[in-house]
Design an enzyme around this catalytic site. Structure first.
Site, PDB file in Angstrom:
ATOM      1  N   ILE A  86       0.858  -1.195   0.000  1.00  0.00           N
ATOM      2  CA  ILE A  86       0.000   0.000   0.000  1.00  0.00           C
ATOM      3  C   ILE A  86       0.885   1.233   0.000  1.00  0.00           C
ATOM      4  O   ILE A  86       0.613   2.226  -0.644  1.00  0.00           O
ATOM      5  CB  ILE A  86      -0.914   0.028   1.253  1.00  0.00           C
ATOM      6  CG1 ILE A  86      -1.829  -1.194   1.299  1.00  0.00           C
ATOM      7  CG2 ILE A  86      -1.732   1.315   1.296  1.00  0.00           C
ATOM      8  CD1 ILE A  86      -2.649  -1.309   2.579  1.00  0.00           C
ATOM      9  N   SER A  87       1.964   1.137   0.749  1.00  0.00           N
ATOM     10  CA  SER A  87       2.849   2.297   0.851  1.00  0.00           C
ATOM     11  C   SER A  87       4.262   1.828   1.190  1.00  0.00           C
ATOM     12  O   SER A  87       4.462   0.879   1.950  1.00  0.00           O
ATOM     13  CB  SER A  87       2.300   3.222   1.936  1.00  0.00           C
ATOM     14  OG  SER A  87       3.332   3.853   2.627  1.00  0.00           O
ATOM     15  N   LYS A  90      10.288   5.217   4.402  1.00  0.00           N
ATOM     16  CA  LYS A  90      11.696   5.106   4.797  1.00  0.00           C
ATOM     17  C   LYS A  90      11.830   4.132   5.978  1.00  0.00           C
ATOM     18  O   LYS A  90      12.753   3.345   6.045  1.00  0.00           O
ATOM     19  CB  LYS A  90      12.207   6.502   5.191  1.00  0.00           C
ATOM     20  CG  LYS A  90      13.726   6.606   5.166  1.00  0.00           C
ATOM     21  CD  LYS A  90      14.164   8.048   5.126  1.00  0.00           C
ATOM     22  CE  LYS A  90      13.844   8.835   6.355  1.00  0.00           C
ATOM     23  NZ  LYS A  90      14.474   8.720   7.584  1.00  0.00           N
ATOM     24  N   LYS A 108       2.058  -3.543   8.829  1.00  0.00           N
ATOM     25  CA  LYS A 108       3.098  -2.523   8.736  1.00  0.00           C
ATOM     26  C   LYS A 108       4.407  -3.184   9.162  1.00  0.00           C
ATOM     27  O   LYS A 108       4.515  -3.682  10.281  1.00  0.00           O
ATOM     28  CB  LYS A 108       2.733  -1.362   9.667  1.00  0.00           C
ATOM     29  CG  LYS A 108       3.634  -0.156   9.532  1.00  0.00           C
ATOM     30  CD  LYS A 108       3.021   1.051  10.224  1.00  0.00           C
ATOM     31  CE  LYS A 108       3.895   2.275  10.133  1.00  0.00           C
ATOM     32  NZ  LYS A 108       3.292   3.447  10.782  1.00  0.00           N
ATOM     33  N   ASP A 219       2.577  13.854  15.010  1.00  0.00           N
ATOM     34  CA  ASP A 219       2.841  14.004  13.569  1.00  0.00           C
ATOM     35  C   ASP A 219       1.508  14.115  12.831  1.00  0.00           C
ATOM     36  O   ASP A 219       1.313  13.559  11.766  1.00  0.00           O
ATOM     37  CB  ASP A 219       3.637  12.793  13.054  1.00  0.00           C
ATOM     38  CG  ASP A 219       4.165  13.007  11.637  1.00  0.00           C
ATOM     39  OD1 ASP A 219       4.308  14.177  11.218  1.00  0.00           O
ATOM     40  OD2 ASP A 219       4.420  12.009  10.939  1.00  0.00           O
ATOM     41  N   ASN A 224      -1.771  12.120   7.816  1.00  0.00           N
ATOM     42  CA  ASN A 224      -1.970  11.018   8.762  1.00  0.00           C
ATOM     43  C   ASN A 224      -3.422  10.922   9.248  1.00  0.00           C
ATOM     44  O   ASN A 224      -3.698  10.427  10.341  1.00  0.00           O
ATOM     45  CB  ASN A 224      -0.993  11.114   9.943  1.00  0.00           C
ATOM     46  CG  ASN A 224       0.372  10.558   9.564  1.00  0.00           C
ATOM     47  OD1 ASN A 224       0.455   9.662   8.720  1.00  0.00           O
ATOM     48  ND2 ASN A 224       1.430  11.078  10.159  1.00  0.00           N
ATOM     49  N   ASP A 236      -0.959   6.153  11.896  1.00  0.00           N
ATOM     50  CA  ASP A 236       0.458   6.404  12.164  1.00  0.00           C
ATOM     51  C   ASP A 236       0.680   6.991  13.565  1.00  0.00           C
ATOM     52  O   ASP A 236       1.245   8.083  13.701  1.00  0.00           O
ATOM     53  CB  ASP A 236       1.026   7.330  11.073  1.00  0.00           C
ATOM     54  CG  ASP A 236       2.542   7.243  10.982  1.00  0.00           C
ATOM     55  OD1 ASP A 236       3.115   6.314  11.566  1.00  0.00           O
ATOM     56  OD2 ASP A 236       3.142   8.129  10.350  1.00  0.00           O
TER      57      ASP A 236
HETATM   58  N1  LIG Z   1      -4.576   0.355   8.330  1.00  0.00           N
HETATM   59  C1  LIG Z   1      -4.367   0.833   7.096  1.00  0.00           C
HETATM   60  N2  LIG Z   1      -5.193   0.525   6.080  1.00  0.00           N
HETATM   61  C2  LIG Z   1      -4.973   1.004   4.833  1.00  0.00           C
HETATM   62  N3  LIG Z   1      -3.952   1.805   4.508  1.00  0.00           N
HETATM   63  C3  LIG Z   1      -3.089   2.151   5.477  1.00  0.00           C
HETATM   64  C4  LIG Z   1      -3.242   1.686   6.821  1.00  0.00           C
HETATM   65  N4  LIG Z   1      -2.244   2.196   7.567  1.00  0.00           N
HETATM   66  C5  LIG Z   1      -1.503   2.925   6.742  1.00  0.00           C
HETATM   67  N5  LIG Z   1      -1.995   2.917   5.480  1.00  0.00           N
HETATM   68  C6  LIG Z   1      -1.448   3.606   4.297  1.00  0.00           C
HETATM   69  O1  LIG Z   1      -0.040   3.543   4.339  1.00  0.00           O
HETATM   70  C7  LIG Z   1       0.520   4.853   4.369  1.00  0.00           C
HETATM   71  C8  LIG Z   1       1.704   4.871   5.318  1.00  0.00           C
HETATM   72  O2  LIG Z   1       1.264   4.509   6.616  1.00  0.00           O
HETATM   73  P1  LIG Z   1       1.903   5.140   7.913  1.00  0.00           P
HETATM   74  O3  LIG Z   1       1.796   6.623   7.841  1.00  0.00           O
HETATM   75  O4  LIG Z   1       1.337   4.450   9.093  1.00  0.00           O
HETATM   76  O5  LIG Z   1       3.404   4.641   7.723  1.00  0.00           O
HETATM   77  P2  LIG Z   1       4.770   5.463   7.745  1.00  0.00           P
HETATM   78  O6  LIG Z   1       5.836   4.540   7.291  1.00  0.00           O
HETATM   79  O7  LIG Z   1       4.927   6.112   9.055  1.00  0.00           O
HETATM   80  O8  LIG Z   1       4.498   6.479   6.602  1.00  0.00           O
HETATM   81  P3  LIG Z   1       5.126   7.913   6.447  1.00  0.00           P
HETATM   82  O9  LIG Z   1       6.611   7.756   6.537  1.00  0.00           O
HETATM   83  O10 LIG Z   1       4.618   8.287   5.076  1.00  0.00           O
HETATM   84  O11 LIG Z   1       4.505   8.728   7.563  1.00  0.00           O
HETATM   85  C9  LIG Z   1      -0.612   5.760   4.801  1.00  0.00           C
HETATM   86  O12 LIG Z   1      -0.489   7.041   4.253  1.00  0.00           O
HETATM   87  C10 LIG Z   1      -1.842   5.071   4.261  1.00  0.00           C
HETATM   88  O13 LIG Z   1      -2.030   5.446   2.923  1.00  0.00           O
END
Ligand SMILES: Nc1ncnc2c1ncn2[C@@H]1O[C@H](COP(=O)(O)OP(=O)(O)OP(=O)(O)O)[C@@H](O)[C@H]1O
Length: 292
Positions: A86-87, A90, A108, A219, A224, A236
């Site tokens: 999904i994403s 870093k 995650k 944050d 978020n 997040d």
């Molecule tokens: N439970 C979830 N269901 C669906 N999509 C999610 C979920 N949690 C996170 N995402 C997606 O994944 C992306 C990144 O999640 P998150 O912000 O928790 O991780 P991160 O690694 O801290 O990201 P960033 O570095 O961009 O802040 C979110 O912007 C969202 O699009």
């Protein structure tokens, strides 16, 4: 298509869980035999996962310990297969995964080596739940994942809509998937807001409830917050700190500023300082709580 095919379904394997170990009066030879079987099963799991199409797309980034954590989550019945990313961030990657009964969940996966562990350590400071974590990078990152899980639980208990936390295993967090079959829920900056005034009131109430439960997101911004089926969801929360953190006030002011600025751009009469005053004057943060 067979359910799970697109996810690269992982076949079921029989494992020996912790309870079984305790019940078994195992001789060395038997323990060896079980350990060898587990090694074999684990390497088969790793091979199967690596061979799935989706995993090839993501480039096979997991290390051995992450494979082991995913394997444990399969054995414990939390997930059956890993789906598409999904994403990719870093510090962590978020994937879809298939859970029993055809449910989709989000996982995650934190990268231990790439994480900015000094910054993480700073966020753990002053948090009574993680007082004894100073040590090495791995311990800090693993504490961080537990902290995200604990923060999700605490936020949920406080009446803030967050993804439901499901399980945590080493550097992997399993949580409710937000979105539908076609895509993950969009972040606030990408979503159709409908009525921005109402959305602002909801976010304001969430910040207040979090603070009331002794937490500051740290944050918070339009990136978020996601909109899932018309509902605003805070995501997040890994870096969220308790009100004991030496910088909690500064973090809260920044969160309020980010949120108010976003909504002001959407035409809402919102101001960061007013939002901060509202949150702290209406709330009664609970001191000295243990982990949720
Ligand atoms: N439970 C979830 N269901 C669906 N999509 C999610 C979920 N949690 C996170 N995402 C997606 O994944 C992306 C990144 O999640 P998150 O912000 O928790 O991780 P991160 O690694 O801290 O990201 P960033 O570095 O961009 O802040 C979110 O912007 C969202 O699009």
């Amino acid at each position: 298509m067979v359910a799970g095919e697109e996810f690269g379904l992982v076949e079921e394997t029989e494992g020996v869980d912790g309870d079984e170990w305790e019940q078994l009066d195992v001789s060395d030879t038997e323990a060896d035999r079980i350990a060898r079987r587990q090694d074999r099963e684990f390497s088969e799991f790793r091979k199967r996962l690596k061979n799935t199409e989706q995993f090839k797309v993501t480039g096979g980034v997991f290390d051995d310990a992450t494979f082991a954590a995913l394997y444990k989550l399969v054995q414990d019945g939390y997930i059956e297969a890993i789906g598409g990313p999904i994403s990719t961030g870093k510090e962590a990657d978020v994937f879809e995964a298939l859970a029993p009964e055809d449910e989709t969940v989000a996982i995650k996966v934190y990268r231990i080596n790439a994480s900015d562990f000094r910054q993480m350590r700073d966020y753990l400071e002053g948090d009574p739940r993680f007082e004894n974590i100073r040590g090495d990078k791995k311990r800090v990152v693993l504490a961080w994942v537990k902290k995200e899980y604990g923060n999700l639980l605490r936020a949920k208990k406080a009446g803030v809509r967050v993804p439901d936390p499901i399980a945590v295993q080493r550097n992997v967090l399993v949580m409710e998937y937000l979105g539908d079959e076609t895509r993950a829920a969009p972040t606030l900056d990408d979503a159709d807001l409908g009525n921005p005034e109402t959305a602002y009131e909801v976010v304001r109430e969430y910040i207040r409830r979090l603070y009331d439960a002794g937490l500051v997101h740290g944050d918070l911004s339009e990136y978020n917050l996601v909109v899932d089926d018309g509902e605003l969801v805070v995501i997040d929360v890994g870096q969220a700190v308790t009100v004991h953190h030496p910088n909690s006030e500064e973090f809260l002011r920044r969160d309020c500023r980010n949120v108010a600025n976003f909504f002001a751009r959407e035409g809402v009469d919102a101001d960061g300082d007013d939002l901060y005053d509202y949150v702290v004057s209406e709330a009664d943060p609970r001191e000295g709580e243990g982990v949720a």
